[in-house]
Design a protein around this motif. Structure first.
Motif, PDB file in Angstrom:
ATOM      1  N   UNK A 310       0.825  -1.209   0.000  1.00  0.00           N
ATOM      2  CA  UNK A 310       0.000   0.000   0.000  1.00  0.00           C
ATOM      3  C   UNK A 310       0.858   1.257   0.000  1.00  0.00           C
ATOM      4  N   UNK A 311       2.144   1.128   0.342  1.00  0.00           N
ATOM      5  CA  UNK A 311       3.043   2.284   0.348  1.00  0.00           C
ATOM      6  C   UNK A 311       4.033   2.243  -0.813  1.00  0.00           C
ATOM      7  N   UNK A 312       3.741   1.448  -1.839  1.00  0.00           N
ATOM      8  CA  UNK A 312       4.529   1.388  -3.077  1.00  0.00           C
ATOM      9  C   UNK A 312       5.805   0.572  -2.949  1.00  0.00           C
ATOM     10  N   UNK A 384      -0.020   5.867  -2.438  1.00  0.00           N
ATOM     11  CA  UNK A 384      -0.881   5.298  -1.399  1.00  0.00           C
ATOM     12  C   UNK A 384      -2.171   6.101  -1.264  1.00  0.00           C
ATOM     13  N   UNK A 385      -2.058   7.424  -1.418  1.00  0.00           N
ATOM     14  CA  UNK A 385      -3.247   8.279  -1.349  1.00  0.00           C
ATOM     15  C   UNK A 385      -4.276   7.882  -2.403  1.00  0.00           C
ATOM     16  N   UNK A 386      -3.831   7.658  -3.616  1.00  0.00           N
ATOM     17  CA  UNK A 386      -4.751   7.297  -4.691  1.00  0.00           C
ATOM     18  C   UNK A 386      -5.481   5.994  -4.375  1.00  0.00           C
ATOM     19  N   UNK A 390      -9.588   5.700  -3.746  1.00  0.00           N
ATOM     20  CA  UNK A 390     -10.410   4.758  -4.503  1.00  0.00           C
ATOM     21  C   UNK A 390     -11.306   3.937  -3.576  1.00  0.00           C
ATOM     22  N   UNK A 391     -10.869   3.736  -2.329  1.00  0.00           N
ATOM     23  CA  UNK A 391     -11.653   2.971  -1.367  1.00  0.00           C
ATOM     24  C   UNK A 391     -12.538   3.862  -0.502  1.00  0.00           C
ATOM     25  N   UNK A 392     -12.499   5.172  -0.738  1.00  0.00           N
ATOM     26  CA  UNK A 392     -13.275   6.094   0.082  1.00  0.00           C
ATOM     27  C   UNK A 392     -12.727   6.268   1.480  1.00  0.00           C
ATOM     28  N   UNK A 393     -11.418   6.041   1.661  1.00  0.00           N
ATOM     29  CA  UNK A 393     -10.808   6.081   2.982  1.00  0.00           C
ATOM     30  C   UNK A 393      -9.819   7.239   3.142  1.00  0.00           C
ATOM     31  N   UNK A 394      -9.919   8.251   2.289  1.00  0.00           N
ATOM     32  CA  UNK A 394      -9.032   9.409   2.399  1.00  0.00           C
ATOM     33  C   UNK A 394      -9.718  10.571   3.109  1.00  0.00           C
ATOM     34  N   UNK A 395     -10.962  10.841   2.776  1.00  0.00           N
ATOM     35  CA  UNK A 395     -11.702  11.959   3.367  1.00  0.00           C
ATOM     36  C   UNK A 395     -12.305  11.537   4.703  1.00  0.00           C
ATOM     37  N   UNK A 396     -11.450  11.137   5.625  1.00  0.00           N
ATOM     38  CA  UNK A 396     -11.869  10.720   6.962  1.00  0.00           C
ATOM     39  C   UNK A 396     -11.073  11.534   7.978  1.00  0.00           C
ATOM     40  N   UNK A 397     -11.491  11.557   9.241  1.00  0.00           N
ATOM     41  CA  UNK A 397     -10.700  12.281  10.241  1.00  0.00           C
ATOM     42  C   UNK A 397      -9.309  11.676  10.407  1.00  0.00           C
ATOM     43  N   UNK A 398      -8.321  12.559  10.595  1.00  0.00           N
ATOM     44  CA  UNK A 398      -6.931  12.135  10.777  1.00  0.00           C
ATOM     45  C   UNK A 398      -6.402  12.724  12.089  1.00  0.00           C
ATOM     46  N   UNK A 428      -3.030   3.114  10.811  1.00  0.00           N
ATOM     47  CA  UNK A 428      -2.077   3.913  10.064  1.00  0.00           C
ATOM     48  C   UNK A 428      -0.681   3.741  10.622  1.00  0.00           C
ATOM     49  N   UNK A 429       0.325   4.215   9.914  1.00  0.00           N
ATOM     50  CA  UNK A 429       1.717   3.991  10.317  1.00  0.00           C
ATOM     51  C   UNK A 429       2.118   4.778  11.560  1.00  0.00           C
ATOM     52  N   UNK A 430       3.143   4.272  12.228  1.00  0.00           N
ATOM     53  CA  UNK A 430       3.821   4.997  13.297  1.00  0.00           C
ATOM     54  C   UNK A 430       5.274   5.151  12.855  1.00  0.00           C
ATOM     55  N   UNK A 431       5.662   6.356  12.499  1.00  0.00           N
ATOM     56  CA  UNK A 431       7.030   6.613  12.057  1.00  0.00           C
ATOM     57  C   UNK A 431       7.916   6.932  13.247  1.00  0.00           C
ATOM     58  N   UNK A 432       9.184   6.560  13.143  1.00  0.00           N
ATOM     59  CA  UNK A 432      10.134   6.883  14.200  1.00  0.00           C
ATOM     60  C   UNK A 432      11.549   6.891  13.619  1.00  0.00           C
ATOM     61  N   UNK A 433      12.228   8.029  13.772  1.00  0.00           N
ATOM     62  CA  UNK A 433      13.617   8.113  13.304  1.00  0.00           C
ATOM     63  C   UNK A 433      14.324   9.297  13.965  1.00  0.00           C
ATOM     64  N   UNK A 434      15.651   9.187  14.130  1.00  0.00           N
ATOM     65  CA  UNK A 434      16.425  10.249  14.772  1.00  0.00           C
ATOM     66  C   UNK A 434      16.961  11.267  13.770  1.00  0.00           C
TER      67      UNK A 434
END
Length: 555
Positions: A310-312, A384-386, A390-398, A428-434
């Protein structure tokens, strides 16, 4: 319906006038520029509202190259966070910098309105909204072209409303590109520079605000000012990371460097956080290592490969990746990239990569890699946005939460949060980096922890319907609050990135010893508190207040 016809419509429609009148009444606030603990529509009023028909007419009669609309403001009343509906009174579609300056001067001298510059509307908690004020649609601001200068110090001149993806496409034609990015490129220059602009290159080149040579700014007083490190440097540093409080970025000169053709994109997995963080810190300390270093947390997930697709990211050995199962354990993924050009010997690139990987302590069977073009990698989130659209899962609360955490506290944070508070990241993802503090310019308005190395930890959930396997908005907000409460109780000196606070005490705590400087600069460049009301830091002052010549008044 155009601006003139909309005015005639309003004159014929008493209900519209009543609505505008109520909006203006609610937008009026105390008669001096003040800190605001929570400026909502229930804020006490002691300024007489201007006649709504006069404001409407005066704005509509301004001599502009662009135009102002007072209807169809729905799109400017919400943002990517999709949690607030705060309609503006009007939207300016500027066709020149002069339009922005003219409107700012007019609002400051004749009304009690506020102004928000809106780029791609990707703020999370209403920061780019101007409830009952004027929103400036920065994407309407025409660019005289993306002008590229090749030389000892190559750079590109762009409009503040230009999208980073367009800059990338144009600069690549000359073999150049900006050095530092955000993970998502469909954002405006002005929007990211008002915050910081952080991605996996920040350990090496600093955030985007460290890669700017010059800015053109329209201040809160309507003045058009060109600034840089050496010219009007205080305004230059104030605006960078300044949350839109001091001026509107209308032009920017961005540093460029050589652009690679391809990237080798690698992911490896860890089951031990201390080994994971130690390897991340090792990589960002090396001069000639990877060109991009990020990471993310995998909590209670089993099908790793489908999540990656889903993230290419599609590993070259997808069979091996599909066979790997996490069995619900918490895993940590180190994500690195090595740039290379197609004419380079692939064996040389592989040798360098293998040497770097040999220094790490990841699970040996979890090395997954892919090779893609430079632009494919940088624009990966849009792909990933596209799929989500397409699934109607972008225009949701973030309900996103972005934190900057000192290196000295990251082990404690990870143990408590990833093994207790957050029980899944299906949403959704949890990113972590220094990143290296030495690569960040401390003169900007951006606030970071006071340690040589600190971590970005970004919780990026989407409140998708439970029928899709997600959690509702209230659940995710409570989870965010538990994370914040833990950080406060543990006295971790954590700073929010893209900050959002509800009280004056929290804003003071965020800025710490730099608060007084921030407040004085606000008074200097935006004495009436017109700009960026959605940040909820300062209150709008009366245009006629006799106190605006005095130092800013704090509650």
């Amino acid at each position: 319906m155009g601006p003139t016809s909309s005015l005639r419509f309003c004159k014929r429609n008493n209900k519209t006038f009543l609505r505008i009148f109520m909006i203006l009444v609610l937008s009026c606030i105390p008669g001096r520029t003040n800190l605001c603990s929570n400026p909502s529509v229930s804020t006490p009023i002691d300024l007489p509202p201007s006649n709504p028909s006069d404001i409407h007419s005066s704005l509509d009669s301004l001599d502009l190259e662009g135009y102002i609309i007072f209807h169809d403001v729905h799109n400017a009343s919400k943002d990517f966070g999709n949690r607030y509906q705060l309609p503006p009174l009007a939207i300016l579609h500027p066709k020149s910098v002069s339009d922005v300056s003219t409107v700012m001067r007019h609002i400051g001298s004749t009304t009690n309105l506020t102004v928000a510059a809106r780029g791609h509307g990707h703020s999370l908690q209403g920061q780019a909204l101007a409830h009952q004020g004027v929103v400036i649609n920065m994407e309407s601001l025409p660019s005289p072209g993306i002008k590229i200068h090749k030389g000892k110090q190559s750079y590109v001149d762009v409009s503040g409303g230009e999208l980073w993806i367009n800059i990338l496409r144009e600069t690549l034609k000359t073999g150049l590109s900006p050095k530092s990015w955000t993970d998502y490129l469909h954002l405006t220059v002005g929007g990211t520079l008002s915050n910081a602009g952080i991605s996996g290159q920040a350990f090496k080149h600093g955030p985007q605000i460290n890669n700017v040579y010059q800015l053109e700014i329209v201040t809160g007083k309507g003045e058009v000012v060109t600034c840089s490190q050496k010219r009007n440097s205080e305004l230059f540093h104030s605006v960078l990371g300044g949350l839109g409080q001091f001026g509107i970025i209308t032009r920017a000169r961005i540093s460029l460097g050589p652009a690679p053709h391809m990237v080798k994109w690698i992911r490896v997995l860890y089951s031990d956080f201390s080994a994971f963080s130690r390897d991340q810190e090792h990589l960002i300390s090396k001069d000639n290592a990877f060109d991009y270093v990020e990471g993310f947390v995998i909590i209670n997930r089993t099908d790793i490969l489908n999540n990656w697709r889903s993230s290419s990211f599609t590993p070259s050995d997808s069979t091996k990746a599909s066979q790997f199962k996490s069995h619900g354990k918490t895993l940590y993924c180190l994500e690195v990239v090595k740039y290379f050009n197609s004419e380079e010997a692939n064996s040389m690139n592989n040798q360098e990569t293998e040497k770097l990987l040999s220094e790490l302590s990841y699970i040996p069977s979890t090395l997954f890699s892919s090779e893609v073009t430079y632009i494919e990698f940088l624009d990966r989130v849009h792909t990933a946005e596209m799929k989500l659209r397409a699934k109607g899962l972008w225009e949701v609360p973030h309900p996103w939460l972005n934190l900057l955490i000192p290196k000295s506290r990251i082990l404690n944070f990870a143990d408590k949060v990833f093994n207790g508070i957050v029980t899944s990241n299906h949403n959704g993802p949890i990113l972590i980096y220094p990143v290296n503090q030495s690569k960040w310019n401390k003169h900007t308005s951006l606030i970071t922890p006071n340690e040589d190395i600190f971590y970005l930890v970004a919780f990026l959930p989407s409140a998708v319907p439970k029928s899709s396997g997600g959690n509702d908005l209230e659940y995710l907000l409570r989870q965010n609050q538990r994370v914040l409460s833990f950080c406060e109780e543990a006295n971790m000196d954590v700073k929010q990135y893209l900050p959002h606070y509800e009280t004056q005490r929290e804003w003071r705590s965020h800025f710490g010893e730099r608060w007084e400087t921030f407040a004085k600069r606000k008074h200097k460049y935006d004495p009436l508190g017109i700009l960026a009301p959605g940040q909820r830091i300062f209150r709008r002052a009366s245009s006629s207040s006799s106190q605006v010549s005095h130092p800013i008044q704090l509650l």
